[in-house]
Design a protein around this motif. Structure first.
Motif, PDB file in Angstrom:
ATOM      1  N   LEU A  39     112.275  53.618   1.513  1.00 49.19           N
ATOM      2  CA  LEU A  39     111.975  53.431   2.934  1.00 49.19           C
ATOM      3  C   LEU A  39     110.814  54.319   3.380  1.00 49.19           C
ATOM      4  N   LEU A  40     110.741  55.538   2.811  1.00 50.72           N
ATOM      5  CA  LEU A  40     109.617  56.412   3.123  1.00 50.72           C
ATOM      6  C   LEU A  40     108.313  55.813   2.609  1.00 50.72           C
ATOM      7  N   VAL A  41     108.340  55.241   1.397  1.00 52.18           N
ATOM      8  CA  VAL A  41     107.143  54.599   0.839  1.00 52.18           C
ATOM      9  C   VAL A  41     106.730  53.429   1.726  1.00 52.18           C
ATOM     10  N   LYS A  42     107.699  52.652   2.177  1.00 50.34           N
ATOM     11  CA  LYS A  42     107.399  51.511   3.045  1.00 50.34           C
ATOM     12  C   LYS A  42     106.779  51.967   4.368  1.00 50.34           C
ATOM     13  N   PHE A  44     105.323  55.106   5.077  1.00 51.52           N
ATOM     14  CA  PHE A  44     104.172  56.005   5.016  1.00 51.52           C
ATOM     15  C   PHE A  44     103.188  55.685   3.896  1.00 51.52           C
ATOM     16  N   GLY A  45     103.637  54.948   2.881  1.00 45.68           N
ATOM     17  CA  GLY A  45     102.808  54.700   1.710  1.00 45.68           C
ATOM     18  C   GLY A  45     103.081  55.748   0.646  1.00 45.68           C
ATOM     19  N   ALA A  46     102.960  55.344  -0.621  1.00 42.74           N
ATOM     20  CA  ALA A  46     103.269  56.246  -1.731  1.00 42.74           C
ATOM     21  C   ALA A  46     102.329  57.446  -1.781  1.00 42.74           C
ATOM     22  N   GLY A  47     101.126  57.320  -1.263  1.00 39.83           N
ATOM     23  CA  GLY A  47     100.158  58.412  -1.293  1.00 39.83           C
ATOM     24  C   GLY A  47     100.309  59.404  -0.150  1.00 39.83           C
ATOM     25  N   ALA A  48     101.299  59.212   0.703  1.00 38.87           N
ATOM     26  CA  ALA A  48     101.505  60.119   1.841  1.00 38.87           C
ATOM     27  C   ALA A  48     101.922  61.502   1.352  1.00 38.87           C
ATOM     28  N   SER A  49     101.385  62.519   1.986  1.00 40.30           N
ATOM     29  CA  SER A  49     101.777  63.880   1.622  1.00 40.30           C
ATOM     30  C   SER A  49     103.129  64.189   2.240  1.00 40.30           C
ATOM     31  N   LEU A  50     103.904  65.001   1.539  1.00 38.46           N
ATOM     32  CA  LEU A  50     105.193  65.410   2.088  1.00 38.46           C
ATOM     33  C   LEU A  50     104.999  66.281   3.327  1.00 38.46           C
ATOM     34  N   ALA A  51     103.846  66.924   3.455  1.00 38.83           N
ATOM     35  CA  ALA A  51     103.554  67.707   4.662  1.00 38.83           C
ATOM     36  C   ALA A  51     103.465  66.788   5.879  1.00 38.83           C
ATOM     37  N   ALA A  52     102.804  65.643   5.731  1.00 38.93           N
ATOM     38  CA  ALA A  52     102.684  64.694   6.843  1.00 38.93           C
ATOM     39  C   ALA A  52     104.049  64.116   7.206  1.00 38.93           C
ATOM     40  N   ILE A  53     104.840  63.805   6.196  1.00 43.65           N
ATOM     41  CA  ILE A  53     106.179  63.267   6.449  1.00 43.65           C
ATOM     42  C   ILE A  53     107.045  64.321   7.136  1.00 43.65           C
ATOM     43  N   ARG A  54     106.944  65.572   6.684  1.00 43.89           N
ATOM     44  CA  ARG A  54     107.703  66.663   7.314  1.00 43.89           C
ATOM     45  C   ARG A  54     107.333  66.810   8.786  1.00 43.89           C
ATOM     46  N   ARG A  55     106.043  66.743   9.084  1.00 43.82           N
ATOM     47  CA  ARG A  55     105.609  66.856  10.489  1.00 43.82           C
ATOM     48  C   ARG A  55     106.183  65.725  11.331  1.00 43.82           C
ATOM     49  N   ARG A  56     106.192  64.504  10.794  1.00 46.53           N
ATOM     50  CA  ARG A  56     106.748  63.370  11.531  1.00 46.53           C
ATOM     51  C   ARG A  56     108.250  63.519  11.722  1.00 46.53           C
ATOM     52  N   MET A  57     108.939  64.000  10.698  1.00 46.86           N
ATOM     53  CA  MET A  57     110.394  64.165  10.789  1.00 46.86           C
ATOM     54  C   MET A  57     110.765  65.279  11.765  1.00 46.86           C
ATOM     55  N   ALA A  58     109.892  66.263  11.917  1.00 51.82           N
ATOM     56  CA  ALA A  58     110.173  67.398  12.797  1.00 51.82           C
ATOM     57  C   ALA A  58     109.542  67.233  14.182  1.00 51.82           C
ATOM     58  N   THR A  59     109.097  66.027  14.494  1.00 52.86           N
ATOM     59  CA  THR A  59     108.507  65.771  15.808  1.00 52.86           C
ATOM     60  C   THR A  59     109.457  66.244  16.902  1.00 52.86           C
ATOM     61  N   GLY A  60     108.922  66.986  17.828  1.00 53.18           N
ATOM     62  CA  GLY A  60     109.726  67.512  18.925  1.00 53.18           C
ATOM     63  C   GLY A  60     110.208  68.933  18.698  1.00 53.18           C
ATOM     64  N   CYS A  61     110.027  69.452  17.489  1.00 55.62           N
ATOM     65  CA  CYS A  61     110.442  70.826  17.209  1.00 55.62           C
ATOM     66  C   CYS A  61     109.478  71.791  17.905  1.00 55.62           C
ATOM     67  N   GLU A  62     110.012  72.626  18.775  1.00 54.40           N
ATOM     68  CA  GLU A  62     109.165  73.570  19.510  1.00 54.40           C
ATOM     69  C   GLU A  62     108.558  74.640  18.603  1.00 54.40           C
ATOM     70  N   ARG A  63     109.109  74.801  17.403  1.00 55.08           N
ATOM     71  CA  ARG A  63     108.604  75.808  16.464  1.00 55.08           C
ATOM     72  C   ARG A  63     107.450  75.278  15.606  1.00 55.08           C
ATOM     73  N   MET A  64     107.209  73.969  15.682  1.00 52.96           N
ATOM     74  CA  MET A  64     106.184  73.369  14.827  1.00 52.96           C
ATOM     75  C   MET A  64     104.794  73.899  15.157  1.00 52.96           C
ATOM     76  N   GLN A  65     104.482  74.030  16.427  1.00 55.58           N
ATOM     77  CA  GLN A  65     103.158  74.525  16.817  1.00 55.58           C
ATOM     78  C   GLN A  65     103.323  75.684  17.788  1.00 55.58           C
ATOM     79  N   THR A  66     103.222  76.871  17.245  1.00 53.52           N
ATOM     80  CA  THR A  66     103.304  78.076  18.058  1.00 53.52           C
ATOM     81  C   THR A  66     101.958  78.788  17.965  1.00 53.52           C
ATOM     82  N   PRO A  67     101.699  79.751  18.838  1.00 57.00           N
ATOM     83  CA  PRO A  67     100.447  80.511  18.728  1.00 57.00           C
ATOM     84  C   PRO A  67     100.292  81.204  17.368  1.00 57.00           C
ATOM     85  N   GLU A  68     101.421  81.498  16.712  1.00 62.18           N
ATOM     86  CA  GLU A  68     101.385  82.150  15.407  1.00 62.18           C
ATOM     87  C   GLU A  68     101.307  81.140  14.263  1.00 62.18           C
TER      88      GLU A  68
END
Length: 86
Positions: A39-42, A44-68
Motif C-alpha cells: 500500500l505504501l508503494v501504491k 508513494f512509489g517504490a522510490g520514495a524515501s522513508l524520510a518523506a513517508i515518515r514526514r507524511r505519517m507524522a503530519t500534525g506533529c508539533e515536534r516535527m518543525q521546531t526552531p531547533e
C-alpha cells in the motif's frame, strides 16, 4: 534502560525493504502501527524515501518543525537493521 536513538531515514528508500509490513513508531506520541508495504508503494512509489513517508505519517506533529529542528520521535524500527533485515 535508555531507548536507542532512531536511525537516519534520509537515504533509505521503500524499494530497499522487502518485508510485507513496515513498523512505524513514535514513543513520544504513543503511536504504533504496521504499514503494508504494497500500500505504501501504491501511495508513494517504490522510490520514495522513508524520510518523506515518515514526514507524511507524522503530519500534525508539533515536534516535527521546531526552531531547533526536527524533534519528532517517529521512526521506522526496521532502519536499525540492514535493508535486507540483517
Amino acid at each position: 534502560m535508555a531507548r536507542p536513538e532512531p536511525v537516519s531515514d534520509l537515504d533509505r528508500k521503500l524499494k530497499d525493504h522487502r518485508e510485507p509490513n513496515i513498523e512505524f513508531i513514535c514513543h513520544r506520541c504513543d503511536r504504533h502501527s504496521k504499514l503494508e508495504r504494497k500500500l505504501l508503494v501504491k501511495a508513494f512509489g517504490a522510490g520514495a524515501s522513508l524520510a518523506a513517508i515518515r514526514r507524511r505519517m507524522a503530519t500534525g506533529c508539533e515536534r516535527m518543525q521546531t526552531p531547533e529542528g526536527d524533534k519528532c520521535g517517529a521512526h521506522f524500527p526496521c532502519l536499525a537493521e540492514g535493508p535486507d533485515g540483517s
